[in-house]
Design a protein around this motif. Structure first.
Motif, mmCIF file in Angstrom:
data_model
loop_
_atom_site.group_PDB
_atom_site.id
_atom_site.type_symbol
_atom_site.label_atom_id
_atom_site.label_comp_id
_atom_site.label_asym_id
_atom_site.label_seq_id
_atom_site.Cartn_x
_atom_site.Cartn_y
_atom_site.Cartn_z
ATOM 1 N N TYR A 40 0.818 -1.214 0.000
ATOM 2 C CA TYR A 40 0.000 0.000 0.000
ATOM 3 C C TYR A 40 0.848 1.260 0.000
ATOM 4 O O TYR A 40 1.873 1.326 0.677
ATOM 5 C CB TYR A 40 -0.862 0.058 1.268
ATOM 6 C CG TYR A 40 -2.055 -0.852 1.250
ATOM 7 C CD1 TYR A 40 -3.329 -0.347 0.999
ATOM 8 C CD2 TYR A 40 -1.930 -2.208 1.503
ATOM 9 C CE1 TYR A 40 -4.443 -1.183 1.000
ATOM 10 C CE2 TYR A 40 -3.032 -3.053 1.506
ATOM 11 C CZ TYR A 40 -4.292 -2.524 1.251
ATOM 12 O OH TYR A 40 -5.381 -3.349 1.243
ATOM 13 N N ILE A 42 -0.010 4.813 1.336
ATOM 14 C CA ILE A 42 -1.028 5.446 2.176
ATOM 15 C C ILE A 42 -0.684 6.933 2.302
ATOM 16 O O ILE A 42 0.435 7.284 2.687
ATOM 17 C CB ILE A 42 -1.081 4.782 3.565
ATOM 18 C CG1 ILE A 42 -1.329 3.278 3.433
ATOM 19 C CG2 ILE A 42 -2.152 5.442 4.435
ATOM 20 C CD1 ILE A 42 -1.107 2.482 4.714
ATOM 21 N N SER A 43 -1.643 7.784 1.985
ATOM 22 C CA SER A 43 -1.420 9.224 2.031
ATOM 23 C C SER A 43 -1.048 9.677 3.451
ATOM 24 O O SER A 43 -1.671 9.246 4.425
ATOM 25 C CB SER A 43 -2.676 9.960 1.576
ATOM 26 O OG SER A 43 -2.540 11.356 1.797
ATOM 27 N N PHE A 50 -5.603 5.840 -0.341
ATOM 28 C CA PHE A 50 -4.511 4.878 -0.515
ATOM 29 C C PHE A 50 -4.628 4.194 -1.863
ATOM 30 O O PHE A 50 -5.675 4.220 -2.508
ATOM 31 C CB PHE A 50 -4.525 3.836 0.614
ATOM 32 C CG PHE A 50 -5.808 3.054 0.699
ATOM 33 C CD1 PHE A 50 -6.008 1.917 -0.066
ATOM 34 C CD2 PHE A 50 -6.828 3.465 1.548
ATOM 35 C CE1 PHE A 50 -7.196 1.205 0.002
ATOM 36 C CE2 PHE A 50 -8.023 2.766 1.623
ATOM 37 C CZ PHE A 50 -8.205 1.630 0.846
ATOM 38 N N TYR A 72 3.277 9.978 0.534
ATOM 39 C CA TYR A 72 2.773 8.697 1.008
ATOM 40 C C TYR A 72 3.800 7.978 1.875
ATOM 41 O O TYR A 72 4.987 8.276 1.821
ATOM 42 C CB TYR A 72 2.453 7.780 -0.193
ATOM 43 C CG TYR A 72 1.390 8.337 -1.091
ATOM 44 C CD1 TYR A 72 0.051 7.993 -0.915
ATOM 45 C CD2 TYR A 72 1.712 9.230 -2.114
ATOM 46 C CE1 TYR A 72 -0.939 8.514 -1.728
ATOM 47 C CE2 TYR A 72 0.722 9.758 -2.940
ATOM 48 C CZ TYR A 72 -0.596 9.402 -2.739
ATOM 49 O OH TYR A 72 -1.580 9.920 -3.536
ATOM 50 N N PRO A 134 -5.387 -0.523 5.430
ATOM 51 C CA PRO A 134 -6.591 0.257 5.110
ATOM 52 C C PRO A 134 -7.755 -0.646 4.712
ATOM 53 O O PRO A 134 -7.539 -1.708 4.138
ATOM 54 C CB PRO A 134 -6.145 1.116 3.926
ATOM 55 C CG PRO A 134 -4.654 1.139 3.990
ATOM 56 C CD PRO A 134 -4.264 -0.187 4.574
#
Length: 136
Positions: A40, A42-43, A50, A72, A134
């Motif tokens: 992933y 992920i912001s 994501f 990210y 997530p």
């Protein structure tokens, strides 16, 4: 006398993928093989934003495509176990016992560019260091 050509404007790119970038790199795992993973991006600003890719058994590289520009963190989650690995400061340090900083390294994605060299290899961080997987 010659007249200069009129000002020309470059065509606008409308393809959505040109507005986004990608993240690529390598995978490591503390065992003789690498299990299938979900990797992933992920912001950092919004954990609900994501992007991810699924990898196959013993796959050593990954690419997450069509990622919106932004910052990210990159974390991999095993499908069978409740463990995660990440691109942390311990990886470029060498992943030795002296490398105690398991904080995730921020990855910047720019429009139309591939962010390369991300090494998701730190599976030694204490539980709770990385964000939870997530929900899709």
């Amino acid at each position: 006398t010659q007249v200069p050509p009129p000002n020309t404007v470059a065509p606008t790119v409308t393809a959505t993928t040109a507005a986004n970038g990608s993240i690529s790199g390598s995978l490591g795992y503390p065992a003789s093989g690498i299990p299938p993973l979900e990797v992933y991006a992920i912001s950092k600003d919004d954990a609900k934003r994501f992007y991810f890719v699924k990898t196959a058994q013993n796959q050593t590289t990954f690419i997450i495509k069509d990622v919106a520009p932004g910052v990210y963190v990159v974390v991999a989650y095993s499908l069978d176990y409740k463990i995660s690995g990440g691109w942390t400061k311990a990886v470029p340090c060498g992943l030795t016992v002296a490398c105690k900083d398991n904080s995730l390294i921020a990855v910047t994605v720019k429009a139309g560019e591939e962010t390369k060299g991300i090494e998701v290899k730190d599976w030694y961080a204490p539980p709770g260091t990385f964000p939870p997987r997530p929900s899709k």
